[in-house]
Motif scaffolding. Structure first.
Motif, PDB file in Angstrom:
ATOM      1  N   ARG A  22       0.831  -1.222   0.000  1.00 37.23           N
ATOM      2  CA  ARG A  22       0.000   0.000   0.000  1.00 37.23           C
ATOM      3  C   ARG A  22       0.855   1.257   0.000  1.00 37.23           C
ATOM      4  N   ARG A  23       1.964   1.244   0.763  1.00 39.55           N
ATOM      5  CA  ARG A  23       2.810   2.436   0.896  1.00 39.55           C
ATOM      6  C   ARG A  23       3.774   2.634  -0.271  1.00 39.55           C
ATOM      7  N   GLY A  24       3.902   1.640  -1.129  1.00 35.39           N
ATOM      8  CA  GLY A  24       4.750   1.801  -2.301  1.00 35.39           C
ATOM      9  C   GLY A  24       6.140   1.207  -2.181  1.00 35.39           C
ATOM     10  N   VAL A  25       6.412   0.513  -1.083  1.00 33.83           N
ATOM     11  CA  VAL A  25       7.704  -0.175  -0.961  1.00 33.83           C
ATOM     12  C   VAL A  25       7.765  -1.283  -2.013  1.00 33.83           C
ATOM     13  N   LEU A  26       6.647  -1.966  -2.173  1.00 31.43           N
ATOM     14  CA  LEU A  26       6.520  -3.000  -3.196  1.00 31.43           C
ATOM     15  C   LEU A  26       5.590  -2.494  -4.288  1.00 31.43           C
ATOM     16  N   PRO A  27       5.898  -2.806  -5.524  1.00 29.62           N
ATOM     17  CA  PRO A  27       4.933  -2.466  -6.568  1.00 29.62           C
ATOM     18  C   PRO A  27       3.664  -3.303  -6.377  1.00 29.62           C
ATOM     19  N   ALA A  28       2.550  -2.790  -6.829  1.00 29.64           N
ATOM     20  CA  ALA A  28       1.298  -3.538  -6.711  1.00 29.64           C
ATOM     21  C   ALA A  28       1.459  -4.882  -7.403  1.00 29.64           C
ATOM     22  N   ALA A  29       1.124  -5.925  -6.678  1.00 29.97           N
ATOM     23  CA  ALA A  29       1.291  -7.278  -7.212  1.00 29.97           C
ATOM     24  C   ALA A  29       0.097  -7.634  -8.089  1.00 29.97           C
ATOM     25  N   PRO A  30       0.370  -8.225  -9.248  1.00 25.10           N
ATOM     26  CA  PRO A  30      -0.751  -8.705 -10.059  1.00 25.10           C
ATOM     27  C   PRO A  30      -1.461  -9.839  -9.325  1.00 25.10           C
ATOM     28  N   ARG A  31      -2.671 -10.085  -9.708  1.00 22.93           N
ATOM     29  CA  ARG A  31      -3.465 -11.125  -9.052  1.00 22.93           C
ATOM     30  C   ARG A  31      -3.647 -12.321  -9.974  1.00 22.93           C
ATOM     31  N   ARG A  32      -3.653 -13.485  -9.358  1.00 18.89           N
ATOM     32  CA  ARG A  32      -3.969 -14.714 -10.080  1.00 18.89           C
ATOM     33  C   ARG A  32      -5.474 -14.720 -10.369  1.00 18.89           C
ATOM     34  N   PRO A  33      -5.932 -15.585 -11.239  1.00 16.47           N
ATOM     35  CA  PRO A  33      -7.379 -15.689 -11.462  1.00 16.47           C
ATOM     36  C   PRO A  33      -8.144 -15.995 -10.175  1.00 16.47           C
ATOM     37  N   SER A  34      -7.484 -16.659  -9.235  1.00 15.09           N
ATOM     38  CA  SER A  34      -8.111 -16.985  -7.948  1.00 15.09           C
ATOM     39  C   SER A  34      -8.217 -15.768  -7.036  1.00 15.09           C
ATOM     40  N   GLY A  35      -7.543 -14.673  -7.398  1.00 10.41           N
ATOM     41  CA  GLY A  35      -7.564 -13.477  -6.566  1.00 10.41           C
ATOM     42  C   GLY A  35      -6.330 -13.309  -5.695  1.00 10.41           C
ATOM     43  N   TYR A  36      -5.522 -14.360  -5.591  1.00 14.44           N
ATOM     44  CA  TYR A  36      -4.298 -14.274  -4.787  1.00 14.44           C
ATOM     45  C   TYR A  36      -3.274 -13.372  -5.467  1.00 14.44           C
ATOM     46  N   ARG A  37      -2.548 -12.605  -4.647  1.00 15.01           N
ATOM     47  CA  ARG A  37      -1.465 -11.794  -5.190  1.00 15.01           C
ATOM     48  C   ARG A  37      -0.326 -12.700  -5.636  1.00 15.01           C
ATOM     49  N   GLU A  38       0.351 -12.294  -6.689  1.00 15.60           N
ATOM     50  CA  GLU A  38       1.513 -13.028  -7.178  1.00 15.60           C
ATOM     51  C   GLU A  38       2.706 -12.075  -7.169  1.00 15.60           C
ATOM     52  N   PHE A  39       3.581 -12.231  -6.179  1.00 18.27           N
ATOM     53  CA  PHE A  39       4.743 -11.366  -6.025  1.00 18.27           C
ATOM     54  C   PHE A  39       5.933 -11.950  -6.765  1.00 18.27           C
ATOM     55  N   GLY A  40       6.780 -11.079  -7.257  1.00 13.04           N
ATOM     56  CA  GLY A  40       8.013 -11.514  -7.895  1.00 13.04           C
ATOM     57  C   GLY A  40       9.009 -12.007  -6.870  1.00 13.04           C
ATOM     58  N   GLU A  41      10.038 -12.658  -7.351  1.00  8.18           N
ATOM     59  CA  GLU A  41      11.074 -13.225  -6.482  1.00  8.18           C
ATOM     60  C   GLU A  41      11.815 -12.149  -5.683  1.00  8.18           C
ATOM     61  N   ASP A  61       8.686   7.080   4.311  1.00  9.23           N
ATOM     62  CA  ASP A  61       8.556   7.928   3.119  1.00  9.23           C
ATOM     63  C   ASP A  61       9.899   8.101   2.419  1.00  9.23           C
ATOM     64  N   GLU A  62      10.965   8.270   3.186  1.00 12.31           N
ATOM     65  CA  GLU A  62      12.300   8.393   2.599  1.00 12.31           C
ATOM     66  C   GLU A  62      12.720   7.100   1.902  1.00 12.31           C
ATOM     67  N   VAL A  63      12.376   5.973   2.503  1.00 12.27           N
ATOM     68  CA  VAL A  63      12.694   4.685   1.895  1.00 12.27           C
ATOM     69  C   VAL A  63      11.952   4.539   0.571  1.00 12.27           C
ATOM     70  N   VAL A  64      10.669   4.883   0.566  1.00 19.30           N
ATOM     71  CA  VAL A  64       9.876   4.786  -0.661  1.00 19.30           C
ATOM     72  C   VAL A  64      10.469   5.683  -1.744  1.00 19.30           C
ATOM     73  N   ASP A  65      10.825   6.918  -1.373  1.00 15.00           N
ATOM     74  CA  ASP A  65      11.439   7.829  -2.353  1.00 15.00           C
ATOM     75  C   ASP A  65      12.748   7.268  -2.889  1.00 15.00           C
ATOM     76  N   MET A  66      13.533   6.704  -1.998  1.00 10.46           N
ATOM     77  CA  MET A  66      14.821   6.132  -2.394  1.00 10.46           C
ATOM     78  C   MET A  66      14.617   4.955  -3.356  1.00 10.46           C
ATOM     79  N   LEU A  67      13.650   4.092  -3.044  1.00 14.62           N
ATOM     80  CA  LEU A  67      13.376   2.948  -3.910  1.00 14.62           C
ATOM     81  C   LEU A  67      12.833   3.393  -5.267  1.00 14.62           C
ATOM     82  N   ARG A  68      11.998   4.424  -5.265  1.00 17.43           N
ATOM     83  CA  ARG A  68      11.496   4.950  -6.545  1.00 17.43           C
ATOM     84  C   ARG A  68      12.639   5.492  -7.400  1.00 17.43           C
TER      85      ARG A  68
END
Length: 122
Positions: A22-41, A61-68
């Motif tokens: 939600r905060r942007g540390v991780l990009p939004a994960a796509p969802r499987r057809p079942s609705g489960y999130r599928e995160f990358g490695e 917030d600083e971490v999110v900016d740094m990662l972006r």
């Protein structure tokens, strides 16, 4: 990877993974057809990196900016060093404040021992 797998690999709770998404540390994960999130490695490593940056004193917030900045491809040690320098400045300020408070507390103890207790003054 499912969210529980990411959480275990990163050493955090599932709620933390959701929060970081939600905060942007991780990009939004796509969802499987079942609705489960599928995160990358890389999700677990990214969470561990964010936690270590926070442990150094960066705000979320600083971490999110740094990662972006990193994700955009323009981040280098040179371009991001100012963030760590700001942390050092904040820590120095906090240390100075704690030292001032300690001096006041020591003086209060000495006053108390001398019969001039600040706690009981009216």
């Amino acid at each position: 990877m499912k969210i529980g797998q990411v959480a275990r690999a990163a050493g955090v709770s599932v709620d933390t993974v959701r929060f970081y998404e939600r905060r942007g540390v991780l990009p939004a994960a796509p969802r499987r057809p079942s609705g489960y999130r599928e995160f990358g490695e890389s999700a677990a490593e990214r969470i561990r990196m964010a936690k270590s940056l926070q442990a150094l004193g960066l705000t979320l917030d600083e971490v999110v900016d740094m990662l972006r900045a990193h994700d955009a491809g323009g981040a280098t040690c040179e371009s991001e060093r100012w963030r760590l320098e700001a942390v050092v400045t904040r820590l120095d300020d906090r240390i100075a404040e704690l030292e001032r408070l300690r001096r006041e507390a020591v003086q209060a103890v000495e006053d108390c021992r001398a019969g001039c207790c600040r706690l009981l003054s009216e």
